[in-house]
Structures are given as C-alpha cells and as structure tokens.
Write an enzyme that holds these catalytic residues in place. Structure first.
Site, PDB file in Angstrom:
ATOM      1  N   LYS A  80       0.847  -1.187   0.000  1.00  0.00           N
ATOM      2  CA  LYS A  80       0.000   0.000   0.000  1.00  0.00           C
ATOM      3  C   LYS A  80       0.888   1.244   0.000  1.00  0.00           C
ATOM      4  CE  LYS A  80      -3.881   1.845   2.771  1.00  0.00           C
ATOM      5  NZ  LYS A  80      -4.708   1.541   3.971  1.00  0.00           N
ATOM      6  N   SER A 155      -9.331   1.421   3.103  1.00  0.00           N
ATOM      7  CA  SER A 155      -8.512   2.235   2.213  1.00  0.00           C
ATOM      8  C   SER A 155      -7.433   1.455   1.466  1.00  0.00           C
ATOM      9  CB  SER A 155      -7.850   3.360   3.009  1.00  0.00           C
ATOM     10  OG  SER A 155      -7.003   2.826   4.017  1.00  0.00           O
ATOM     11  N   SER A 179      -9.694  -0.946   7.064  1.00  0.00           N
ATOM     12  CA  SER A 179      -9.088  -0.738   5.754  1.00  0.00           C
ATOM     13  C   SER A 179      -8.375  -1.935   5.152  1.00  0.00           C
ATOM     14  CB  SER A 179      -8.113   0.449   5.815  1.00  0.00           C
ATOM     15  OG  SER A 179      -8.829   1.645   5.983  1.00  0.00           O
TER      16      SER A 179
END
Length: 442
Positions: A80, A155, A179
């Site tokens: 990420k 996310s 997330s």
C-alpha cells in the site's frame, strides 16, 4: 511460468524451495502480466522494477545454495502506498504528498526484505487512508473484482485489487477502521487486522496513531499467518491440526446486524451454519456498551487525524477530494476535553467487552453490512457517499475501537465476508481458528 501466477504465496514459496520456480522468472512474469493488464494503472501507483529484480536475483542465488531466509523467500508482494520504500515515491493517495520520496524503508518493509520478500510496487489507496470505500478521484480508484461498476473497498483498495486480479500473490495494507478487512471482504480475500501496536508503524504515513495497524491481504489464512510473522520479524505459528471441534463462538448481535442488506445477511447465516456443522458452538451475544463506543468514534478519530494533518491540509485544501477533506475537518468540532472524555468512555467499554466475550474463543460478525457501492453514484451523490462509507466501516470498526485482532474470510458469496474477532495479541490462536473455519467454508 504463467500457471504459477495464481498460486498462493505459500505455494510459491514451497515451489521456490523445491527448485520448481526461479524467483527471477517469477517476478518477471508478474511484471509482464501487470504491464499487459488493462486495469493495472488503477491498481499500482508505481512499480519498483529495479528493486524487485535485484531482490529476486538475490533470492534465486540463496535458493540454489540452500540459504533461503524464510518459506516466502523470493515471493513477490505489493505494498500500500503509505509504507515508505527508500528511493521510491510514497504519497498515500494524496496530491498533498506528491513527490514525497523517503530515504529509508518502513520497519515492516525492512523485516519483509530481511525475510526475502520481493517488492513489486506501491498500490493505490483512499486518500490519506481516510475512507472505507476505496474511491479516490485525486489519484485513481482501483477496480472491484466482482463488480466493474463498484468500488473495491478501502482504504487498502489497490492492495486488495492487486491480489484479486492476480497482479500480486499477496499484499500488505493498513487498517484503522477496517481498511484491510473491507477490501478483502469485497474482493473475496483473507484479511488480517492485527492488534494495535503489534506490528511497527515506523515509516508508515499515519492516519491515527492510536488506531493504525498493519496487516496482510491474501488468498489463504496460511499466507496471512506467514506474512504477519515476517512483518513482525518472528517465527510463524503452527497451523497444523486446527479444528473447530469444541470451539465456542459468540455471534454478535449489537450494532453489527443493524440495517444489514440481504446478500451479506444470507452469506453470514450460511457461513455460521457451516461453522456449526464443522463442530463449532455458536451462541448469540449482546454487548450493549458497544453503542457507547460507536458514539465516541467521532471525537476520537476525526479529532486525532485532523490534529495530525491540519497544517498540511489547510496549506492546500483544494488539492484534496472534497468528501475526504470534509471528514478531516470534522475534527475541528471536538476539543481536547472532548477527546480525553471520549477515551475514558472507550476504555470503560473495552473493559465491558472483555468481560462479555471472555467465555468465547472468538466473536463472529458480518465483515460488512453492505455490498460494494456504485462508483458513479458515489461521484454524484454526496449523501450516498457519506451513508455508504459509514455503513462500510461500521462492523469492522468494532475491532479497532476494542483494540483487538480480527480476521475476515470469504463466505463463497461474492463480496460477502465473515469476521472472526479475537482478544488482543492473540493472532496466532485466531489464525488457527481461521484456517479451520476456512476449510469449513470451502
């Protein structure tokens, strides 16, 4: 080599150890697939080809000489875009951080590199990690594997997409309110939220230092267990012989079943029945104090995140997606006394939770009460964005507010997951239950 690209990380690691797969050939095959994929630009913010090739070459040499660093030595993973990687951009999905290039790796990246993992690149994400939907008009919105017109969850949106679309064997994300688990559930993956503080946050772009956690998104519970141990720099727990026989699970009733949609309900009920058929005892559980915890999420989360980001945001607010900007600015509404009072109330709820769940091995809940929302409607309907974002995050937020570990598993119905929640720092026990539940769920 193409037949290996859809294998689990653990299977790839074993194949490298057996001399069936060379890490250099493997990483080159992944880059070939990524570059040939129509949606790759919506998944990866940037690739780290030079680094990956050097890491793969070193892993290949170790494999040939019998000096492998771990069972996943030579296996590629995606990261990420909030984990610092030295010399490569780390922008956390925001134009506010455009051009930000750290000079050292995050600690979890260092640990992964020390175990021989190969860094494929950085994946797109919700802006500054402050949305559970994965919609990001500022940079890119990754795809959902089950619905081309929907968002993937966030996310850690690109992290999930990289695995679901076969562009990485596994991914590393973060979870502040869900997330890791929401995009895992909506893309039919395994996602692990670790206990706050268990894995290092050093070198991670922060959202909420009190709630941020690091966790893997993977194809199997075995992969999640191996990756967690590697990120921590520890030896993986033993998953062999795991069984649901005699396990006692609480089916949480409070909050998590409110306003739940039909598909997640059906998937959850069927999954619970299969766990029971495999030997688990499941009993309903009410924890009314959770309502109070949910009420404190406002002063706790926006209050802290706006405090962390206020100066950066207000220096250039036009650079942000308006919905995310509004969520940050909610932090203006809460004072320091509000924040401290909210923490005192949350600590009381955590004590009540610990007492209520003590008789059980794990607590069950639907991973999300809704299916992935429509991308176009999110773009055009502000109220829809707000309500769907809050619903998406609601069930997973229980784990963050209670400060515990949690695991989401696919149920077999697209974009519907079941969540198992365990006590603080009991990831090894949770993963053992998870591998047995994974087998029961098929």
């Amino acid at each position: 080599m193409q037949e290996w690209l859809d294998k689990s990380a653990a299977d790839l690691g074993r194949a490298i150890g057996a001399g069936e797969v060379d890490p250099v050939d493997l990483v080159q095959a992944f880059f070939e697939r990524i570059k040939g994929h129509d949606l790759a630009d919506r998944v990866y913010a940037r690739l780290t080809e030079e680094r990956a090739l050097a890491e793969a070459q070193a892993a290949s040499a170790r494999a040939k000489s019998g000096r492998r660093l771990s069972v996943l030595d030579g296996v590629p993973v995606s990261w990420k875009d909030l984990f610092d990687t030295a010399g490569d951009g780390t922008e956390a999905g925001s134009k506010l951080l455009a051009g930000r290039v750290p000079d050292r790796d995050a600690v979890v990246v260092q640990n992964a590199t020390a175990a021989g993992l190969v860094c494929l690149g950085k994946t797109h994400m919700s802006e500054l990690a402050f949305s559970g939907l994965g919609y990001n008009p500022s940079t890119a919105t990754p795809p959902c594997v089950n619905d081309a017109d929907a968002v993937p969850g966030g996310s850690s949106s690109g992290a999930a997409a990289s695995v679901a679309f076969g562009l990485a064997p596994a991914a590393i994300g973060s979870d502040t309110g869900g997330s890791v688990r929401i995009p895992s559930a909506w893309n039919d993956l395994v996602g692990l939220k670790t206990t706050h503080g268990r894995l290092s946050l050093e070198g991670c772009v922060p959202l909420s230092l009190k709630f941020d956690t690091v966790g893997p998104l993977a194809k199997t519970v075995e992969d999640a267990a191996l990756l967690m141990a590697i990120l921590e720099g520890e030896v993986p727990g033993d998953l062999r012989g795991a069984s649901l026989g005699g396990r006692r699970f609480a089916a949480l009733q409070t909050v998590v079943l409110d306003d739940i949609r039909d598909a997640p309900t059906a998937a959850y009920d069927d999954a619970v029945a299969r766990l029971q058929a495999a030997g688990a005892v499941v009993e309903p559980l009410e924890v009314p104090e959770l309502e109070e915890a949910m009420a404190q999420a406002g002063p706790l989360m926006p209050g802290e995140v706006y405090g962390l980001w206020r100066d950066v945001i207000e220096a250039d607010p036009e650079a942000m997606y308006s919905e995310v900007l509004q969520r940050f600015r909610l932090g203006k509404n809460f004072s320091a006394p509000d924040y401290n009072a909210a923490w005192a109330k949350l600590e009381a709820v955590r004590q009540a939770w610990d007492v209520a769940v003590a008789p059980f091995d794990a607590v069950l809940a639907p991973s999300a009460p809704i299916l992935p929302p429509n991308l176009e409607r999110l773009n055009s309907d502000s109220e829809y964005y707000k309500t769907e974002n809050l619903l998406a995050l609601r069930n997973t937020r229980v784990g963050n507010l209670m400060g515990i570990c949690a695991l989401t598993l696919p149920t077999g119905l697209p974009s519907c997951g079941i969540m198992l929640m365990g006590p603080q720092n009991c990831e090894e026990a949770l993963l053992r239950m998870g591998v047995a539940a994974e087998a029961a769920l098929g």
